[in-house]
Design a protein around this motif. Structure first.
Motif, short mmCIF file in Angstrom:
data_model
loop_
_atom_site.label_atom_id
_atom_site.label_comp_id
_atom_site.label_asym_id
_atom_site.label_seq_id
_atom_site.Cartn_x
_atom_site.Cartn_y
_atom_site.Cartn_z
N ASP A 50 0.82 -1.22 0.00
CA ASP A 50 0.00 0.00 0.00
C ASP A 50 0.85 1.26 0.00
O ASP A 50 0.48 2.27 -0.57
CB ASP A 50 -0.86 0.07 1.27
CG ASP A 50 -2.04 -0.87 1.21
OD1 ASP A 50 -2.21 -1.52 0.16
OD2 ASP A 50 -2.76 -0.96 2.22
N ARG A 51 1.97 1.16 0.71
CA ARG A 51 2.83 2.34 0.86
C ARG A 51 3.35 2.86 -0.48
O ARG A 51 3.79 4.00 -0.57
CB ARG A 51 4.02 2.01 1.78
CG ARG A 51 3.63 1.70 3.22
CD ARG A 51 3.50 2.92 4.06
NE ARG A 51 4.78 3.59 4.30
CZ ARG A 51 4.89 4.88 4.57
NH1 ARG A 51 3.84 5.64 4.61
NH2 ARG A 51 6.08 5.41 4.79
N LEU A 52 3.32 2.02 -1.49
CA LEU A 52 3.82 2.46 -2.81
C LEU A 52 2.94 3.54 -3.43
O LEU A 52 3.38 4.28 -4.31
CB LEU A 52 3.92 1.26 -3.78
CG LEU A 52 5.14 0.37 -3.64
CD1 LEU A 52 5.07 -0.76 -4.66
CD2 LEU A 52 6.44 1.17 -3.85
N GLY A 53 1.69 3.60 -3.00
CA GLY A 53 0.80 4.63 -3.53
C GLY A 53 0.55 4.45 -5.02
O GLY A 53 0.29 3.33 -5.47
N PHE A 54 0.66 5.56 -5.78
CA PHE A 54 0.27 5.52 -7.20
C PHE A 54 1.11 4.56 -8.04
O PHE A 54 0.69 4.17 -9.13
CB PHE A 54 0.30 6.93 -7.80
CG PHE A 54 1.69 7.41 -8.14
CD1 PHE A 54 2.56 7.85 -7.15
CD2 PHE A 54 2.14 7.44 -9.46
CE1 PHE A 54 3.84 8.30 -7.46
CE2 PHE A 54 3.42 7.88 -9.78
CZ PHE A 54 4.27 8.32 -8.77
N SER A 55 2.28 4.14 -7.56
CA SER A 55 3.11 3.24 -8.39
C SER A 55 2.82 1.77 -8.11
O SER A 55 3.40 0.89 -8.75
CB SER A 55 4.59 3.55 -8.20
OG SER A 55 5.04 3.14 -6.94
N GLU A 56 1.87 1.47 -7.21
CA GLU A 56 1.59 0.08 -6.88
C GLU A 56 1.18 -0.75 -8.11
O GLU A 56 1.66 -1.88 -8.27
CB GLU A 56 0.51 -0.01 -5.78
CG GLU A 56 0.43 -1.40 -5.16
CD GLU A 56 -0.74 -1.59 -4.19
OE1 GLU A 56 -1.15 -0.61 -3.56
OE2 GLU A 56 -1.21 -2.73 -4.07
N PRO A 57 0.34 -0.21 -9.02
CA PRO A 57 -0.02 -1.01 -10.21
C PRO A 57 1.20 -1.41 -11.04
O PRO A 57 1.21 -2.49 -11.64
CB PRO A 57 -0.92 -0.06 -11.01
CG PRO A 57 -1.46 0.91 -10.01
CD PRO A 57 -0.41 1.06 -8.96
N LEU A 58 2.21 -0.58 -11.06
CA LEU A 58 3.41 -0.91 -11.84
C LEU A 58 4.13 -2.11 -11.23
O LEU A 58 4.72 -2.93 -11.94
CB LEU A 58 4.36 0.29 -11.89
CG LEU A 58 3.76 1.56 -12.49
CD1 LEU A 58 4.73 2.72 -12.36
CD2 LEU A 58 3.38 1.33 -13.95
N PHE A 59 4.08 -2.16 -9.90
CA PHE A 59 4.66 -3.30 -9.20
C PHE A 59 3.93 -4.59 -9.62
O PHE A 59 4.55 -5.59 -9.98
CB PHE A 59 4.53 -3.07 -7.68
CG PHE A 59 5.12 -4.15 -6.83
CD1 PHE A 59 6.42 -4.05 -6.36
CD2 PHE A 59 4.37 -5.27 -6.48
CE1 PHE A 59 6.97 -5.05 -5.55
CE2 PHE A 59 4.91 -6.28 -5.68
CZ PHE A 59 6.21 -6.16 -5.22
N HIS A 60 2.59 -4.52 -9.60
CA HIS A 60 1.80 -5.71 -9.96
C HIS A 60 2.00 -6.14 -11.40
O HIS A 60 1.96 -7.32 -11.73
CB HIS A 60 0.31 -5.46 -9.68
CG HIS A 60 0.00 -5.34 -8.23
ND1 HIS A 60 0.20 -6.35 -7.34
CD2 HIS A 60 -0.46 -4.29 -7.50
CE1 HIS A 60 -0.14 -5.96 -6.12
NE2 HIS A 60 -0.54 -4.70 -6.19
#
Lengths: 325, 325
Positions: free
Chosen positions: A90-100
């Motif tokens: 969650d802490r990644l914020g707006f870049s979380e989708p890129l992680f997934h």
């Protein structure tokens, strides 16, 4: 780490994300890794995602290339994505989708709560900072002034310039290596750590003058009214460091800063020098934090707030007296 | 050093003297050497002479045994006398006669101006502090928490907690070793370096509120009147650190604190962040100091002082502009 760097040889596009409201260690570690990868693999695409980069960190290499949004409607797909200094996804914020979306993921962190949410995880809770974890992973022969500067910045921000108890012999030894690369450390400490705007110094001055001692000198309290903050055009961020200046008052166990944010609404920041658990007080008002630094929102007049909070601090002090005697 | 320690085997009485107005490095190095000698040679007499020991250093081992005067009418004769952190003999103050009376003398220092006035001299101008010079001379296997604490204290005081440009890779490496001996470094930094009395914080608050920016934001000036200082029952020492807090104002090249000490008499403290040479300004008024920190006494009204000093600062800034363009 060798495995990552070997598998990285095949990654054409690499993404790096830090946590929301990035601090010195987050910005430092993301830009350190970015610089390192660009130096080691000049032909790869390396992107860094951060919510923002504070003005005082803009001197770091590649800071101007940091992406604060995701370009276009199609989310880019990275062969490899690094999550840095982020205790959970969650802490990644707006870049979380890129992680997934990424082919492979890596998680480098020092938060003890980090559960290891990536394909490859490097979590060292005993490290002072993510920069410290990272430095132990990188090949030392690629160190230069720019890379050392990023890593040094992260270390000093998470250790309060080698002051907090997370500072270890190893931290100091790594910092020793870093400054040998001509890191402009005096300037970095002054300009990223201690620097205040004229306005912030005015507010600090006001808060110091308004402060008073209670509980036989064991607690110092100060407050700042909404109208004062409005007069200066100041925001919460301009109060950073004020409660710490109060905390270093001689004889004080607890420092409290009360900030009126609306009619009968007060944000309370508390710091403890020794054993008083200020998070226990904050929790009674639905707030949180750590033993030595906590905060909460309290409703009522300034007098209510001072009375209510100090009663709880007094209880904590009495508990300690009992334990100590 | 081995030679000294060998020759010391035969010395029954050893004296140690630091400089007048002892600072953290002076007190730290004197008490470190004292502790070390007492540990290594439990049967020898070891005395330390210092003008005073500040309250905040009284937690150091043997601090209560420090002699602030010379006992009796006959001056004691030491077989060996150490002068620590003293650039020249005069700096020893009241303990200078003991140095002259001693069988053999040793001079351990890091001041570049030290001419080597003793029988045996260890002067390392590249060292951050006398504690750093001393640590390199002592046998490491005698290190323990108490000894490490004394040495660490001296290093942080002379380096501004690893911030000043005298901090080197070697300094950091030594400090790394020291903290591995359970030195309570967070507490030491807070309580000996940052701690302020409530009164000092009040005065800091006043000075911050009274401050104003001149020369297009390149210079911040503040002043404190004698009546304010008298009201708080404060002395010059209570102004320590105020000009440094002004100095870290964003955008500022020079910070000036003006302290009215008598009718039409003002003590001026100046700090420079970058290239402005404030000692050049101080010298015009018979003062002195270094490029980045200088002071002088100026006569006249507060308006005269502000006008006169800032004119000189403006000249310095113009000179730099010419050089830079």
């Amino acid at each position: 780490m060798r495995t990552i760097f070997e598998s990285m040889e095949h990654a054409a596009a690499i993404g790096i994300g830090g946590h929301v409201r990035p601090d010195g260690d987050c910005v430092g570690s993301c830009l350190a890794l970015c610089y390192y990868l660009k130096k080691k693999y000049p032909n790869k695409k390396v992107d860094v995602y951060l919510e923002y980069v504070q003005d005082e960190f803009l001197f770091l290499p590649n800071s101007s290339l940091v992406k604060q949004t995701i370009d276009g409607s199609e989310k880019p797909v990275y062969d490899l994505f690094f999550a840095l200094d982020s205790g959970d996804l969650d802490r990644l914020g707006f870049s979380e989708p890129l992680f997934h979306n990424a082919g492979r993921t890596v998680n480098i962190d020092h938060h003890i709560t980090n559960q290891g949410f990536a394909d490859i995880n490097f979590i060292k809770p005993e490290a002072s900072s993510t920069c410290e974890v990272l430095m132990d992973l990188l090949e030392r022969d690629l160190l230069d002034t720019d890379l050392a500067t990023c890593l040094y910045l992260g270390m000093i921000h998470d250790t309060g310039v080698f002051k907090h108890s997370n500072t270890t012999r190893h931290t100091m030894e790594l910092a020793a290596v870093l400054i040998s690369y001509d890191v402009p450390f005096s300037k970095i400490i002054d300009e990223t750590f201690y620097q205040k705007t004229y306005l912030q110094n005015q507010i600090l001055g006001r808060c110091l003058l308004e402060s008073f001692m209670v509980l036989e000198g064991k607690c110092v309290v100060s407050y700042v009214k909404k109208e004062t903050m409005d007069f200066y055009g100041a925001g919460s961020k301009d109060l950073d460091g004020v409660v710490d200046q109060l905390r270093v008052t001689k004889g004080v166990e607890v420092a409290i800063l009360i900030h009126e944010t609306g009619p009968l609404v007060h944000k309370v920041s508390m710091r403890s020098n020794h054993d008083v658990d200020v998070s226990a007080v904050a929790k009674q008002y639905g707030g949180g934090g750590h033993v030595k630094a906590a905060g909460c929102t309290v409703y009522g007049t300034i007098y209510d707030v001072i009375n209510n909070i100090t009663v709880h601090i007094e209880e904590q002090l009495k508990k300690l007296d009992t334990l100590r005697s």
